[in-house]
Design a protein around this motif. Sequence first.
Motif, PDB file in Angstrom:
ATOM      1  N   LEU A 299      38.430  34.624  44.713  1.00 54.71           N
ATOM      2  CA  LEU A 299      39.425  34.898  45.612  1.00 54.71           C
ATOM      3  C   LEU A 299      39.987  36.315  45.462  1.00 54.71           C
ATOM      4  O   LEU A 299      40.943  36.852  46.296  1.00 54.71           O
ATOM      5  CB  LEU A 299      40.406  34.039  45.347  1.00 54.71           C
ATOM      6  N   GLY A 300      39.482  37.168  44.474  1.00 51.60           N
ATOM      7  CA  GLY A 300      39.760  38.497  44.418  1.00 51.60           C
ATOM      8  C   GLY A 300      38.728  39.307  44.862  1.00 51.60           C
ATOM      9  O   GLY A 300      37.695  38.735  45.223  1.00 51.60           O
ATOM     10  N   ARG A 301      39.131  40.570  44.524  1.00 53.74           N
ATOM     11  CA  ARG A 301      37.837  41.610  44.606  1.00 53.74           C
ATOM     12  C   ARG A 301      37.880  42.835  43.664  1.00 53.74           C
ATOM     13  O   ARG A 301      38.949  43.183  43.386  1.00 53.74           O
ATOM     14  CB  ARG A 301      37.884  42.173  46.224  1.00 53.74           C
ATOM     15  N   THR A 302      37.011  42.801  42.988  1.00 50.13           N
ATOM     16  CA  THR A 302      36.760  43.666  41.843  1.00 50.13           C
ATOM     17  C   THR A 302      36.781  45.163  42.253  1.00 50.13           C
ATOM     18  O   THR A 302      36.424  45.362  43.478  1.00 50.13           O
ATOM     19  CB  THR A 302      35.377  43.649  41.130  1.00 50.13           C
ATOM     20  N   PRO A 303      37.219  46.091  41.440  1.00 50.72           N
ATOM     21  CA  PRO A 303      37.245  47.510  41.889  1.00 50.72           C
ATOM     22  C   PRO A 303      35.903  47.935  42.376  1.00 50.72           C
ATOM     23  O   PRO A 303      36.161  49.126  43.327  1.00 50.72           O
ATOM     24  CB  PRO A 303      37.545  48.376  40.541  1.00 50.72           C
ATOM     25  N   ASP A 304      34.832  47.655  42.168  1.00 50.15           N
ATOM     26  CA  ASP A 304      33.548  48.342  42.659  1.00 50.15           C
ATOM     27  C   ASP A 304      33.048  47.346  44.098  1.00 50.15           C
ATOM     28  O   ASP A 304      32.132  47.844  44.438  1.00 50.15           O
ATOM     29  CB  ASP A 304      32.338  47.922  41.772  1.00 50.15           C
TER      30      ASP A 304
END
Length: 216
Positions: free
Chosen positions: A80-85
């Motif tokens: 449900l999130g998105r990582t910095p990459d």
Amino acid sequence: MIILHHIPQSRSMRVLWLLNELEVTFGIVAHPLDRSLRAPGFLSLSPAGRVPALEIDGERMFEATAIIEYLCERFPERGLGRTPDDPDRMAWLVWLHFSETVTGSVDILHRGWAAGAGELMRDELARLRVAYDAIEARLSTPLENRDYLLTSGFSACDIAVGQAVYMARHFLEPDDFPELAAWYARITERDSFAEALPAEGAARLFMQERYEVPDG
């Protein structure tokens, strides 16, 4: 142990919706919308005397979007999130925090209605329409899999903005925004949303389904 301090239909509802999606174990402490939020015990959890407040592993958090960002990082397996990459990280952050733009208008509209301030409400409804325009434009972008705010699919920013629109619909239905309306219907079909709705007879932020602009 996770404990959410919650008032139905408020910003804490978006954290509750997220917790339901994450399928983690948590408890809820329900609060009335009154001066008890100014009591020292609650102010130690949320210094502005507002929900949500979150207790987790002996620590405490406040501010809905900060809580959402932390929970997505803490429980990444649900995606449900998105990582910095991730290519969608920038858009995820933008739309997560855009939920506060929508809710800020709701706050002003609610206070304006209580004060009988029709001119203030009309001005703020115009701003809310601009926010709806932005969501409509995002969802109208002709990209594959744009059923959600991100090209990569459903995420916490749909939860945050979706719950903000849930609040805003008490003042302005998105009837003139077909993509927004279809998206809202799509995300609110999820069981996690239904489980975040107020229980029958529970205290709630909105005592009416629709608030009309008063004369004056």
